[in-house]
Scaffold this motif. Structure first.
Motif, PDB file in Angstrom:
ATOM      1  N   PRO A 248       0.728  -1.148  -0.048  1.00  0.00           N
ATOM      2  CA  PRO A 248      -0.022   0.050  -0.048  1.00  0.00           C
ATOM      3  C   PRO A 248       0.739   1.431   0.142  1.00  0.00           C
ATOM      4  CG  PRO A 248      -0.872  -1.336   1.727  1.00  0.00           C
ATOM      5  CD  PRO A 248       0.336  -2.105   1.167  1.00  0.00           C
ATOM      6  N   PHE A 249       2.160   1.080   0.769  1.00  0.00           N
ATOM      7  CA  PHE A 249       2.844   2.451   0.533  1.00  0.00           C
ATOM      8  C   PHE A 249       3.594   2.646  -0.738  1.00  0.00           C
ATOM      9  CE2 PHE A 249       3.056   0.747   5.081  1.00  0.00           C
ATOM     10  CZ  PHE A 249       2.329   1.787   5.587  1.00  0.00           C
ATOM     11  N   ASN A 250       3.850   1.628  -1.465  1.00  0.00           N
ATOM     12  CA  ASN A 250       4.375   1.822  -2.876  1.00  0.00           C
ATOM     13  C   ASN A 250       3.409   2.265  -3.462  1.00  0.00           C
ATOM     14  OD1 ASN A 250       6.668   0.829  -2.098  1.00  0.00           O
ATOM     15  ND2 ASN A 250       6.378  -1.309  -2.738  1.00  0.00           N
ATOM     16  N   VAL A 251       2.124   2.090  -3.616  1.00  0.00           N
ATOM     17  CA  VAL A 251       0.775   2.366  -4.239  1.00  0.00           C
ATOM     18  C   VAL A 251       0.798   3.990  -4.080  1.00  0.00           C
ATOM     19  CG1 VAL A 251      -1.476   2.330  -4.904  1.00  0.00           C
ATOM     20  CG2 VAL A 251      -0.168   0.140  -4.602  1.00  0.00           C
ATOM     21  N   ILE A 252       0.648   4.302  -2.858  1.00  0.00           N
ATOM     22  CA  ILE A 252       0.491   5.765  -2.344  1.00  0.00           C
ATOM     23  C   ILE A 252       1.604   6.563  -2.885  1.00  0.00           C
ATOM     24  CG2 ILE A 252       0.456   7.226  -0.444  1.00  0.00           C
ATOM     25  CD1 ILE A 252      -0.931   5.175   1.178  1.00  0.00           C
ATOM     26  N   GLY A 253       2.674   6.051  -2.703  1.00  0.00           N
ATOM     27  CA  GLY A 253       4.158   6.875  -3.062  1.00  0.00           C
ATOM     28  C   GLY A 253       3.976   6.831  -4.568  1.00  0.00           C
ATOM     29  N   ALA A 254       3.670   5.935  -5.523  1.00  0.00           N
ATOM     30  CA  ALA A 254       3.409   6.205  -6.787  1.00  0.00           C
ATOM     31  C   ALA A 254       2.438   6.940  -7.240  1.00  0.00           C
ATOM     32  CB  ALA A 254       3.121   4.745  -7.563  1.00  0.00           C
ATOM     33  N   ALA A 255       1.209   6.967  -6.597  1.00  0.00           N
ATOM     34  CA  ALA A 255       0.087   8.235  -6.883  1.00  0.00           C
ATOM     35  C   ALA A 255       0.530   9.520  -6.562  1.00  0.00           C
ATOM     36  CB  ALA A 255      -1.081   7.637  -5.911  1.00  0.00           C
ATOM     37  N   VAL A 256       1.288   9.639  -5.717  1.00  0.00           N
ATOM     38  CA  VAL A 256       1.838  11.166  -4.942  1.00  0.00           C
ATOM     39  C   VAL A 256       2.780  11.464  -6.205  1.00  0.00           C
ATOM     40  CG1 VAL A 256       3.057  12.387  -3.616  1.00  0.00           C
ATOM     41  CG2 VAL A 256       1.363  10.934  -2.878  1.00  0.00           C
ATOM     42  N   SER A 257       3.785  10.770  -6.610  1.00  0.00           N
ATOM     43  CA  SER A 257       4.847  10.813  -7.515  1.00  0.00           C
ATOM     44  C   SER A 257       4.047  11.223  -8.960  1.00  0.00           C
ATOM     45  CB  SER A 257       5.559   9.715  -7.759  1.00  0.00           C
ATOM     46  OG  SER A 257       6.600   9.948  -8.554  1.00  0.00           O
ATOM     47  N   ASP A 258       2.986  10.387  -9.491  1.00  0.00           N
ATOM     48  CA  ASP A 258       2.388  10.760 -10.579  1.00  0.00           C
ATOM     49  C   ASP A 258       1.704  11.972 -10.488  1.00  0.00           C
ATOM     50  OD1 ASP A 258       3.391   8.381 -11.753  1.00  0.00           O
ATOM     51  OD2 ASP A 258       1.507   7.117 -11.420  1.00  0.00           O
TER      52      ASP A 258
END
Length: 98
Positions: free
Chosen positions: A57-67
């Motif tokens: 979940p943290f990788n998904v949140i990080g990717a969403a914020v980065s995008d």
């Protein structure tokens, strides 16, 4: 329990707010722990959910914020420019008669 609640009600407002904050934090922490625990639960196909899905979940949140930051950067750099055209209509606007 009733005596405890009566005791809390007799406290000043700032103490009651402190208790409310503590209780809400504890409830949120318990929900978060149960939520994180569901990521290791077995699926019906025999493997764990983590084996089928490689991101946490943290990788998904990080990717969403980065995008999101990348999209905002593209807008300010001009690479994200888009033009929008309104559909043409046949409405005629006239001024009222005097």
């Amino acid at each position: 329990m009733r005596k405890y609640l009566e005791n809390v009600r007799s406290k000043p407002a700032h103490v009651r707010q402190f208790y409310a904050l503590g209780v809400s934090f504890c409830i949120t922490a318990i929900i978060f722990v149960f939520w994180m625990g569901t990521f290791g639960v077995s699926t019906s196909s025999g493997g764990t959910y983590a084996e089928h899905k490689e991101s946490s979940p943290f990788n998904v949140i990080g990717a969403a914020v980065s995008d999101g930051f990348g999209s905002i950067k593209d807008l300010f750099d001009g690479r994200g420019e888009r033009s929008y055209e309104a559909p043409e209509n046949n409405i005629i606007v006239t001024s009222p008669r005097r």
